[in-house]
Design an enzyme around this catalytic site. Structure first.
Site, PDB file in Angstrom:
ATOM      1  N   CYS B  87       0.839  -1.208   0.000  1.00  0.00           N
ATOM      2  CA  CYS B  87       0.000   0.000   0.000  1.00  0.00           C
ATOM      3  C   CYS B  87       0.872   1.255   0.000  1.00  0.00           C
ATOM      4  O   CYS B  87       1.530   1.537  -0.990  1.00  0.00           O
ATOM      5  CB  CYS B  87      -0.979  -0.054   1.180  1.00  0.00           C
ATOM      6  SG  CYS B  87      -2.372   1.069   0.993  1.00  0.00           S
ATOM      7  N   HIS B 195      -3.613  -5.558   1.211  1.00  0.00           N
ATOM      8  CA  HIS B 195      -2.955  -5.752   2.519  1.00  0.00           C
ATOM      9  C   HIS B 195      -2.957  -7.227   2.916  1.00  0.00           C
ATOM     10  O   HIS B 195      -3.905  -7.684   3.570  1.00  0.00           O
ATOM     11  CB  HIS B 195      -3.705  -4.956   3.586  1.00  0.00           C
ATOM     12  CG  HIS B 195      -3.459  -3.491   3.533  1.00  0.00           C
ATOM     13  ND1 HIS B 195      -2.419  -2.882   4.204  1.00  0.00           N
ATOM     14  CD2 HIS B 195      -4.103  -2.498   2.879  1.00  0.00           C
ATOM     15  CE1 HIS B 195      -2.431  -1.579   3.974  1.00  0.00           C
ATOM     16  NE2 HIS B 195      -3.452  -1.325   3.166  1.00  0.00           N
ATOM     17  N   GLU B 197      -1.285  -8.617   5.236  1.00  0.00           N
ATOM     18  CA  GLU B 197      -1.171  -8.763   6.698  1.00  0.00           C
ATOM     19  C   GLU B 197      -2.541  -8.725   7.370  1.00  0.00           C
ATOM     20  O   GLU B 197      -2.684  -9.138   8.510  1.00  0.00           O
ATOM     21  CB  GLU B 197      -0.232  -7.690   7.276  1.00  0.00           C
ATOM     22  CG  GLU B 197      -0.819  -6.288   7.435  1.00  0.00           C
ATOM     23  CD  GLU B 197      -0.867  -5.490   6.121  1.00  0.00           C
ATOM     24  OE1 GLU B 197      -0.624  -6.069   5.050  1.00  0.00           O
ATOM     25  OE2 GLU B 197      -1.166  -4.281   6.198  1.00  0.00           O
TER      26      GLU B 197
END
Lengths: 87, 221
Positions: B87, B195, B197
């Site tokens: 990002c 993302h 994560e």
């Protein structure tokens, strides 16, 4: 010498400008029917000490290339004006 | 032996702890690296997490690229070590010149925060070795400036060198060729807008991000 600098940073013509497009779409609702090609950019103003206007322009160009604009998506235009003592 | 992976933190980063947790889940030892550090220590891989480095002032990544740590990051990348920008991290890598192109405002001018389907376009990079080409992942996106753009010559080069890593299934932001992630020429530096994560635990709705961190760890070994 002291110079007054104006750098305008605009999206390249080929890059979509959603902010400009949104403004353009809003205008007819206010009765402004004749406005087209709205583009939104940034204006950056600062003062600069340099030996002469040529050196001033070179420094500003360097600042644009290194920080103020991303050449992949943005164009810049530069105005450098000497500041008169009476200013 | 456990491998240490650095997570670069700028003022305004906000995904660093999620990335650390994801790295721990796959067995790496995460180490936060502050933006004014110049020594990366013993880290074998790097993640530049999401957020708003330096408030995204001027342009996302424009100020972050001059942070002291970036000299070390650029050297680390040039040495062929794995670097993943997520990002805002992707935006920083393009501004720093480690990846080509730029990320402009989303077509439609909306901040988009939702899971998106992405398909894997290549296994030949540091984050997809554990995945199959064509496999689909559901990963959250969370950005306003995620609309990947580049000139035609750059796009041709990306396609020809097999450097498009992921594509959106339903292009949410106007990215050219639906690009969600790209790699550099030597495939050790990757930038991605989704993302991973945030997709590493069933509680969060998906564990599709785990193979990305497993691949990164493998590349860091």
């Amino acid at each position: 010498m002291k110079f007054k600098v104006l750098v305008e940073v605009d999206l390249k013509a080929a890059i979509a400008d959603p902010a400009g497009a949104t403004i353009e779409r809003a205008l007819p609702a206010l009765g402004f029917e004749n406005i087209s090609q709205v583009r939104v950019g940034k204006a950056i103003r600062f003062s600069l000490d340099a030996a002469n206007s040529e050196e001033a322009r070179q420094i500003v160009q360097l600042v644009c290339d290194r920080l103020l604009a991303n050449p992949v998506i943005e164009d810049t235009s530069i105005v450098v004006e000497p500041v008169q003592a009476s200013d | 032996m456990q491998i240490s992976v650095g997570v670069v933190v700028f003022p305004g980063s906000n995904c660093e702890y999620d990335v650390c947790e994801a790295l721990e889940l796959v067995g790496a030892i995460p180490r936060l690296v502050w933006h004014n550090e110049s020594n990366l220590g013993d880290v074998r891989g790097l993640v530049i997490p999401g957020g708003f480095a330096h408030g995204d002032y001027l342009r996302p990544g424009a100020i972050a690229k001059f942070s002291r740590v970036m000299e070390a990051v650029i050297k680390f990348a040039k040495d062929g070590r794995p670097v993943l920008g997520i990002c805002n991290g992707f935006q920083i890598l393009t501004e720093a010149g480690l990846l080509p192109g730029a990320l402009q405002k989303n077509a439609g001018l909306r901040f988009i925060c939702r899971p998106e389907l992405v398909s894997i376009s290549t296994r030949d990079c540091v984050i997809t070795s554990e995945l199959a080409v064509g496999s689909m992942l559901s990963l959250p996106i969370n950005h306003f400036e995620g609309n990947y753009t580049c000139d035609k010559a750059t796009l041709d080069e990306l396609l020809q060198d097999d450097r498009v890593v992921m594509r959106y299934e339903h292009n949410p932001n106007g990215s050219i060729d639906s690009i969600a992630a790209i790699a550099n020429q030597s495939k050790n530096v990757v930038g991605m807008m989704p993302h991973p994560e945030r997709a590493c635990d069933d509680l969060l709705g998906s564990t599709h991000g785990l193979p990305i961190f497993r691949s990164l760890l493998e590349a860091a070994k």
